[in-house]
Design a protein around this motif. Structure first.
Motif, PDB file in Angstrom:
ATOM      1  N   ALA A  22       0.822  -1.205   0.000  1.00  0.00           N
ATOM      2  CA  ALA A  22       0.000   0.000   0.000  1.00  0.00           C
ATOM      3  C   ALA A  22       0.858   1.258   0.000  1.00  0.00           C
ATOM      4  CB  ALA A  22      -0.933  -0.002   1.203  1.00  0.00           C
ATOM      5  N   LEU A  23       2.097   1.134   0.481  1.00  0.00           N
ATOM      6  CA  LEU A  23       3.023   2.269   0.498  1.00  0.00           C
ATOM      7  C   LEU A  23       3.902   2.315  -0.745  1.00  0.00           C
ATOM      8  CD1 LEU A  23       4.218   2.133   4.230  1.00  0.00           C
ATOM      9  CD2 LEU A  23       2.646   3.779   3.202  1.00  0.00           C
ATOM     10  N   GLY A  24       3.696   1.377  -1.653  1.00  0.00           N
ATOM     11  CA  GLY A  24       4.542   1.335  -2.839  1.00  0.00           C
ATOM     12  C   GLY A  24       5.845   0.615  -2.614  1.00  0.00           C
ATOM     13  N   LEU A  25       5.925  -0.193  -1.564  1.00  0.00           N
ATOM     14  CA  LEU A  25       7.136  -0.951  -1.266  1.00  0.00           C
ATOM     15  C   LEU A  25       6.914  -2.416  -1.628  1.00  0.00           C
ATOM     16  CD1 LEU A  25       7.849   0.569   2.269  1.00  0.00           C
ATOM     17  CD2 LEU A  25       8.868   1.266   0.094  1.00  0.00           C
ATOM     18  N   ASP A  26       7.988  -3.164  -1.657  1.00  0.00           N
ATOM     19  CA  ASP A  26       7.914  -4.604  -1.910  1.00  0.00           C
ATOM     20  C   ASP A  26       8.888  -5.272  -0.960  1.00  0.00           C
ATOM     21  OD1 ASP A  26       7.384  -7.084  -2.918  1.00  0.00           O
ATOM     22  OD2 ASP A  26       8.591  -6.837  -4.738  1.00  0.00           O
ATOM     23  N   LEU A  27       8.465  -5.396   0.294  1.00  0.00           N
ATOM     24  CA  LEU A  27       9.346  -5.848   1.358  1.00  0.00           C
ATOM     25  C   LEU A  27       9.307  -7.359   1.505  1.00  0.00           C
ATOM     26  CD1 LEU A  27       8.245  -3.224   4.033  1.00  0.00           C
ATOM     27  CD2 LEU A  27      10.306  -3.129   2.620  1.00  0.00           C
ATOM     28  N   PRO A  28      10.383  -7.925   2.027  1.00  0.00           N
ATOM     29  CA  PRO A  28      10.315  -9.344   2.417  1.00  0.00           C
ATOM     30  C   PRO A  28       9.422  -9.486   3.641  1.00  0.00           C
ATOM     31  CG  PRO A  28      12.388  -8.374   3.128  1.00  0.00           C
ATOM     32  CD  PRO A  28      11.707  -7.327   2.282  1.00  0.00           C
ATOM     33  N   ARG A  29       9.154 -10.729   4.026  1.00  0.00           N
ATOM     34  CA  ARG A  29       8.338 -10.947   5.221  1.00  0.00           C
ATOM     35  C   ARG A  29       9.028 -10.304   6.420  1.00  0.00           C
ATOM     36  NH1 ARG A  29       4.454 -14.855   5.237  1.00  0.00           N
ATOM     37  NH2 ARG A  29       4.870 -15.294   7.436  1.00  0.00           N
ATOM     38  N   GLY A  30       8.223  -9.625   7.232  1.00  0.00           N
ATOM     39  CA  GLY A  30       8.811  -8.932   8.366  1.00  0.00           C
ATOM     40  C   GLY A  30       7.851  -8.783   9.520  1.00  0.00           C
ATOM     41  N   TRP A  54      10.142  -1.767  11.745  1.00  0.00           N
ATOM     42  CA  TRP A  54       9.807  -3.000  11.036  1.00  0.00           C
ATOM     43  C   TRP A  54      11.125  -3.702  10.742  1.00  0.00           C
ATOM     44  CZ3 TRP A  54      11.728  -4.800   6.500  1.00  0.00           C
ATOM     45  CH2 TRP A  54      11.090  -5.889   5.892  1.00  0.00           C
ATOM     46  N   VAL A  55      11.178  -5.037  10.966  1.00  0.00           N
ATOM     47  CA  VAL A  55      12.403  -5.800  10.739  1.00  0.00           C
ATOM     48  C   VAL A  55      12.073  -7.042   9.921  1.00  0.00           C
ATOM     49  CG1 VAL A  55      14.404  -6.889  11.811  1.00  0.00           C
ATOM     50  CG2 VAL A  55      13.228  -5.047  12.999  1.00  0.00           C
ATOM     51  N   SER A  56      12.905  -7.346   8.930  1.00  0.00           N
ATOM     52  CA  SER A  56      12.695  -8.547   8.129  1.00  0.00           C
ATOM     53  C   SER A  56      12.844  -9.787   8.997  1.00  0.00           C
ATOM     54  CB  SER A  56      13.676  -8.600   6.951  1.00  0.00           C
ATOM     55  OG  SER A  56      15.013  -8.706   7.391  1.00  0.00           O
ATOM     56  N   ASP A  57      12.036 -10.798   8.710  1.00  0.00           N
ATOM     57  CA  ASP A  57      12.067 -12.027   9.508  1.00  0.00           C
ATOM     58  C   ASP A  57      13.326 -12.847   9.268  1.00  0.00           C
ATOM     59  OD1 ASP A  57       9.615 -11.453  10.632  1.00  0.00           O
ATOM     60  OD2 ASP A  57       8.477 -12.669   9.203  1.00  0.00           O
ATOM     61  N   GLU A  58      13.926 -12.705   8.103  1.00  0.00           N
ATOM     62  CA  GLU A  58      15.115 -13.472   7.751  1.00  0.00           C
ATOM     63  C   GLU A  58      16.245 -12.527   7.348  1.00  0.00           C
ATOM     64  OE1 GLU A  58      15.333 -16.660   8.131  1.00  0.00           O
ATOM     65  OE2 GLU A  58      13.217 -16.988   8.623  1.00  0.00           O
ATOM     66  N   PRO A  59      17.491 -12.989   7.449  1.00  0.00           N
ATOM     67  CA  PRO A  59      18.605 -12.167   6.969  1.00  0.00           C
ATOM     68  C   PRO A  59      18.459 -11.836   5.491  1.00  0.00           C
ATOM     69  CG  PRO A  59      19.412 -13.978   8.317  1.00  0.00           C
ATOM     70  CD  PRO A  59      17.951 -14.245   8.071  1.00  0.00           C
ATOM     71  N   VAL A  60      19.002 -10.697   5.107  1.00  0.00           N
ATOM     72  CA  VAL A  60      18.975 -10.272   3.706  1.00  0.00           C
ATOM     73  C   VAL A  60      20.395 -10.293   3.153  1.00  0.00           C
ATOM     74  CG1 VAL A  60      16.900  -8.874   4.015  1.00  0.00           C
ATOM     75  CG2 VAL A  60      19.160  -7.833   4.346  1.00  0.00           C
TER      76      VAL A  60
END
Length: 289
Positions: A22-30, A54-60
């Motif tokens: 909705a914010l125009g982002l494409d984030l990993p699961r977090g 907000w923090v990603s659930d897995e390392p990037v």
């Protein structure tokens, strides 16, 4: 002067839309990490909480920070993207009630020169201790008086590009072996530690807003950018590092005032630190014991 009203925390929108579409982002699961609302507000039973980050659930991996920061919607939403790094024994430190935004002052209420002058006065050795590693030799060629701010440098590359390049280098080189992507509501990168209530330098300074004041000045004078935070580590990229030992010395003095452990438990003297960690160095890493 009346301060402008605080913008709505965009992280509240991610609670029901964790990938930020909705914010125009494409984030990993977090995951959203909540904290007490407002500055200097203790968390009481039933008190309102608001999202801290907000923090990603897995390392990037390599390129993740660049992909996120490339989205114009990020800045439009008032969010800053950085990397967070685990520490052995303190995995997921950002979820362990280590964040205390309510204990921080406002960086707008401070100025870099008096902040660094006070830091310097608190860490320079007493002249009665002599010329050894804990004496005047530690801060040579400076004395007990604050030497003043280092001169501003002209950046030869774009500070944002330098930040993204450093992020990838830190991942490749294993300095950040398992970083998480994080989003923090903040107006600029230097404000991230204070906005999230980071206390990594508490053994040196409990009010992180004072550290933010210094990092803001480094943003302006050296093209520095906050790239990553650990439990007690801070990593900055630098687009305009001092190119010579002479230019690096006053910067090294600022680093010593800001993070004395870099010298006390590292190079051993400001002069050696300037040679090893400042002259032409585009990565300023800080660690507080």
């Amino acid at each position: 002067m009346t301060k402008p009203p605080k913008k709505q925390n965009a992280l509240s929108l991610l609670a029901g839309d964790p990938q930020g579409r909705a914010l125009g982002l494409d984030l990993p699961r977090g995951t959203i990490v909540d904290g007490p609302a407002g500055r200097r507000t203790p968390l009481r039973a039933g008190a309102r909480r608001e999202p801290l980050l907000w923090v990603s659930d897995e390392p990037v991996g390599v390129g993740a920070l660049a992909a996120c920061r490339a989205r114009p919607a990020l800045a439009d939403a008032g969010l800053q993207a950085v990397l967070l790094q685990d520490r052995r024994g303190l995995e997921h430190w950002w979820t362990r009630d280590e964040l205390r935004p309510g204990s921080m002052s406002d960086p707008d209420d401070h100025h870099v020169e008096p902040v660094l002058r006070e830091f310097w006065a608190g860490v320079v050795p007493d002249p009665e201790e002599g010329e050894g590693p804990d004496g005047a030799g530690l801060i040579a060629p400076f004395g007990r008086d604050w030497p003043g701010l280092a001169e501003q440098r002209v950046a030869l590359e774009d500070p944002e590009e330098a930040a993204l390049a450093l992020a990838d280098d830190l991942i490749r080189d294993g300095v950040l072996p398992g970083p998480r992507l994080a989003l923090i509501p903040a107006g600029r990168g230097a404000d991230v530690p204070t906005a999230m209530g980071w206390q990594g330098a508490a053994n040196h300074e409990e009010d992180t807003a004072l550290l933010t004041t210094v990092v803001r000045s480094w943003e302006e004078r050296f093209g520095a950018r906050v790239v990553a935070l650990g439990f007690d580590e801070l990593h900055l990229s630098v687009a305009a590092p001092p190119p010579t030992a002479v230019a690096a010395l006053p910067v090294a003095a600022e680093h010593f005032a800001f993070c004395p452990d870099n010298v006390w438990q590292g190079s051993g003297s400001i002069r050696a630190y300037a040679d090893e960690a400042v002259t032409g160095v585009a990565h300023w890493g800080f660690w507080w014991d």
